[in-house]
Design an enzyme around this catalytic site. Structure first.
Site, PDB file in Angstrom:
ATOM      1  N   PHE A 111       0.850  -1.181   0.000  1.00 28.54           N
ATOM      2  CA  PHE A 111       0.000   0.000   0.000  1.00 28.54           C
ATOM      3  C   PHE A 111       0.894   1.242   0.000  1.00 28.54           C
ATOM      4  O   PHE A 111       1.872   1.304   0.751  1.00 28.54           O
ATOM      5  CB  PHE A 111      -0.880  -0.029   1.253  1.00 28.54           C
ATOM      6  CG  PHE A 111      -1.951   1.012   1.272  1.00 28.54           C
ATOM      7  CD1 PHE A 111      -3.091   0.881   0.488  1.00 28.54           C
ATOM      8  CD2 PHE A 111      -1.827   2.132   2.083  1.00 28.54           C
ATOM      9  CE1 PHE A 111      -4.088   1.846   0.521  1.00 28.54           C
ATOM     10  CE2 PHE A 111      -2.824   3.098   2.115  1.00 28.54           C
ATOM     11  CZ  PHE A 111      -3.956   2.951   1.332  1.00 28.54           C
ATOM     12  N   ASP A 182       2.668  -6.119   7.596  1.00 31.78           N
ATOM     13  CA  ASP A 182       1.498  -5.261   7.716  1.00 31.78           C
ATOM     14  C   ASP A 182       0.272  -6.146   7.513  1.00 31.78           C
ATOM     15  O   ASP A 182       0.130  -6.796   6.467  1.00 31.78           O
ATOM     16  CB  ASP A 182       1.557  -4.140   6.658  1.00 31.78           C
ATOM     17  CG  ASP A 182       0.465  -3.102   6.875  1.00 31.78           C
ATOM     18  OD1 ASP A 182      -0.630  -3.487   7.322  1.00 31.78           O
ATOM     19  OD2 ASP A 182       0.709  -1.915   6.576  1.00 31.78           O
ATOM     20  N   TYR A 207     -10.096  -0.545  11.373  1.00 27.17           N
ATOM     21  CA  TYR A 207     -11.357  -0.051  10.789  1.00 27.17           C
ATOM     22  C   TYR A 207     -11.790  -0.869   9.577  1.00 27.17           C
ATOM     23  O   TYR A 207     -12.845  -0.651   9.030  1.00 27.17           O
ATOM     24  CB  TYR A 207     -11.250   1.436  10.414  1.00 27.17           C
ATOM     25  CG  TYR A 207     -10.006   1.787   9.632  1.00 27.17           C
ATOM     26  CD1 TYR A 207      -9.917   1.515   8.282  1.00 27.17           C
ATOM     27  CD2 TYR A 207      -8.900   2.362  10.273  1.00 27.17           C
ATOM     28  CE1 TYR A 207      -8.762   1.802   7.572  1.00 27.17           C
ATOM     29  CE2 TYR A 207      -7.743   2.644   9.575  1.00 27.17           C
ATOM     30  CZ  TYR A 207      -7.679   2.369   8.232  1.00 27.17           C
ATOM     31  OH  TYR A 207      -6.536   2.645   7.529  1.00 27.17           O
ATOM     32  N   LYS A 208     -10.937  -1.811   9.146  1.00 30.50           N
ATOM     33  CA  LYS A 208     -11.299  -2.659   8.008  1.00 30.50           C
ATOM     34  C   LYS A 208     -12.118  -3.847   8.536  1.00 30.50           C
ATOM     35  O   LYS A 208     -13.251  -3.657   8.938  1.00 30.50           O
ATOM     36  CB  LYS A 208     -10.038  -3.045   7.233  1.00 30.50           C
ATOM     37  CG  LYS A 208      -9.424  -1.826   6.528  1.00 30.50           C
ATOM     38  CD  LYS A 208      -8.070  -2.071   5.898  1.00 30.50           C
ATOM     39  CE  LYS A 208      -7.570  -0.794   5.208  1.00 30.50           C
ATOM     40  NZ  LYS A 208      -6.132  -0.791   4.965  1.00 30.50           N
ATOM     41  N   ARG A 354     -13.117  -3.599  -6.876  1.00 27.26           N
ATOM     42  CA  ARG A 354     -12.701  -4.416  -5.741  1.00 27.26           C
ATOM     43  C   ARG A 354     -13.910  -4.756  -4.875  1.00 27.26           C
ATOM     44  O   ARG A 354     -14.733  -3.886  -4.579  1.00 27.26           O
ATOM     45  CB  ARG A 354     -11.688  -3.583  -4.947  1.00 27.26           C
ATOM     46  CG  ARG A 354     -10.922  -4.296  -3.903  1.00 27.26           C
ATOM     47  CD  ARG A 354      -9.810  -3.426  -3.366  1.00 27.26           C
ATOM     48  NE  ARG A 354     -10.324  -2.344  -2.520  1.00 27.26           N
ATOM     49  CZ  ARG A 354      -9.650  -1.796  -1.501  1.00 27.26           C
ATOM     50  NH1 ARG A 354      -8.433  -2.216  -1.223  1.00 27.26           N
ATOM     51  NH2 ARG A 354     -10.167  -0.821  -0.792  1.00 27.26           N
TER      52      ARG A 354
HETATM   53  C1  LIG Z   1      -5.469   0.626   4.878  1.00 29.80           C
HETATM   54  C2  LIG Z   1      -3.979   0.585   4.862  1.00 29.80           C
HETATM   55  C3  LIG Z   1      -3.205   1.635   5.387  1.00 29.80           C
HETATM   56  C4  LIG Z   1      -3.847   2.893   5.889  1.00 29.80           C
HETATM   57  O1  LIG Z   1      -3.060   3.512   6.856  1.00 29.80           O
HETATM   58  P1  LIG Z   1      -3.718   4.585   7.831  1.00 29.80           P
HETATM   59  O2  LIG Z   1      -2.570   5.233   8.490  1.00 29.80           O
HETATM   60  O3  LIG Z   1      -4.627   3.855   8.755  1.00 29.80           O
HETATM   61  O4  LIG Z   1      -4.499   5.534   6.977  1.00 29.80           O
HETATM   62  C5  LIG Z   1      -1.832   1.494   5.422  1.00 29.80           C
HETATM   63  N1  LIG Z   1      -1.223   0.391   4.940  1.00 29.80           N
HETATM   64  C6  LIG Z   1      -1.937  -0.631   4.413  1.00 29.80           C
HETATM   65  C7  LIG Z   1      -1.221  -1.840   3.914  1.00 29.80           C
HETATM   66  C8  LIG Z   1      -3.330  -0.554   4.342  1.00 29.80           C
HETATM   67  O5  LIG Z   1      -4.027  -1.533   3.788  1.00 29.80           O
END
Ligand SMILES: *Cc1c(COP(=O)(O)O)cnc(C)c1O
Length: 395
Positions: A111, A182, A207-208, A354
């Site tokens: 990400f 992660d 939050y996911k 998605r």
């Molecule tokens: C959703 C997601 C994030 C989002 O990071 P936030 O700091 O919570 O906005 C970061 N890394 C990955 C791999 C994600 O899927």
């Protein structure tokens, strides 16, 4: 428990919600829990609440609940900050463990925020560090003895491709590198055994698939043998051994609390703590098995009925996370048309539709209905309406 458990969630009637991989829906009971935190605890107790309502211990208490869901020991997970910040913190700690090495290795499926954070840290350190990116399929071959830290996301946010955590961690360790996982798209969806993987650090958001609500705090896991020695770097007062001695020099706590930074988001944590009660009634194995079945069904239905779409996700459910993605030339507009028809997935640039499958509130019937709607939109080119082509700020 048998799945789904739709009655545990407050989802608008008629909506098929296939976006729990981005923001989970609100569990029943969360609104009342938040209301209680505000009207009973904050209003009545005011500052005393830190002691009388367990607010101070909350990041560790909730961390212990998350630990159970990712296969971690009690005392190895703490909540706080955002995932991006926890990526930063774990990277700092990992690099400090390999001071003679200058490479952070990640993959092109990670990400962007994780990669941007690595770039920012490299700029801050200004000591010749580099961020090396490889394809997810070949990243394992790029792990050599120049790599300080391997930073990977288990499930690819775009394609849903899942890594082999154990194998990659073993390779990292065989080359003397530190491993950070992660778990953003894994926690609450996959049967993760983080401690068995033997990685040094793991981070993730809530939050996911954990349904903690927009802005819910992140978690950080530190392997138990490192919790009393790892360097926190974001050395805020709540990570101090004795914060209320107000000493002028930072001395980290002797346990996972050293990874705390500042004041925790109590209201948001109370939402998450309530949302996590769902997991008292189900097992991750059950959820994972159901999610693979739903994903398989969706792929089969789309491929027979919507040939305009091309599968981007792994066909083999065991190497796929809890989402399925398809490529389509008019992906953005088609997704807007779907959303307008109460089937909510999302779009990821450049051409990805998605769909997340959270078996707690999605069943086979929903999958069939979603594909009915998708087919209707594609067969009638409903995506071609101008109102579906206007880009929103958040996609
Ligand atoms: C959703 C997601 C994030 C989002 O990071 P936030 O700091 O919570 O906005 C970061 N890394 C990955 C791999 C994600 O899927």
């Amino acid at each position: 428990m048998t799945l789904p458990r739709k009655e545990l969630f407050d989802i608008p009637t008629g909506m098929i919600y296939l976006n729990g991989n981005s923001l989970g829906p609100v569990p029943i009971g969360v609104a009342a829990a938040v209301e209680k935190t505000i009207s009973e605890q904050w209003a009545n107790q005011l500052v005393k609440g830190w002691n009388t309502c367990g607010w101070y211990e909350q990041p560790v208490r909730v961390g212990n609940k998350v630990a159970k869901l990712i296969g971690a020991s009690q005392g190895s997970v703490v909540m706080g900050d955002t995932l991006s910040i926890k990526v930063f913190q774990s990277l700092c700690a990992g690099l400090a463990m390999r001071p003679s090495r200058k490479v952070i290795l990640s993959d092109t499926g990670n990400f962007p925020s994780d990669l941007y954070i690595a770039e920012g840290l490299i700029a801050l350190k200004d000591q010749g560090y580099t961020l090396k990116l490889e394809d997810p399929e070949t990243v394992i071959d790029a792990i050599d003895d120049t790599v300080a830290v391997v930073l990977l996301t288990d499930v690819d946010y775009r394609t849903g491709r899942k890594h082999d955590m154990r194998k990659l961690t073993q390779k990292a360790h065989s080359q003397g590198a530190v491993m950070i996982w992660d778990l953003a798209h894994s926690a609450g969806a996959l049967d993760i055994k983080i401690e068995q993987s033997n990685c040094e650090f793991a981070v993730g958001c809530t939050y996911k698939y954990l349904n903690g609500g927009p802005g819910a705090p992140a978690f950080i896991y530190v392997r138990p043998d490192l919790t009393s020695t790892t360097q926190p770097f974001l050395s805020g007062w709540m990570g101090h051994k004795t914060p209320f001695d107000f000493e002028q020099r930072f001395v980290p706590a002797k346990n996972i609390e050293r990874m705390r930074t500042g004041t925790p988001p109590v209201i948001q944590l109370s939402a998450l703590e309530e949302a996590l009660k769902i997991w008292d009634e189900t097992t991750m194995q059950e959820v994972r098995a159901a999610s693979i079945a739903l994903g398989d069904l969706f792929i089969a239905e789309v491929e027979t009925r919507c040939p305009q779409l091309a599968l981007l996700s792994p066909r083999d459910g065991s190497t796929r996370g809890s989402q399925v993605s398809f490529a389509f030339e008019h992906a953005y507009a088609a997704m807007q048309a779907l959303i307008a028809n109460n089937v909510v997935g999302d779009f990821r640039a450049p051409n990805v539709m998605r769909f997340g499958f959270a078996p707690l509130y999605i069943d086979a019937n929903d999958v069939i209905k979603a594909v009915d709607t998708l087919k209707h939109i594609l067969d009638n080119a409903l995506w071609d309406k101008p109102e579906y082509k206007e880009r929103n700020r958040v996609t």
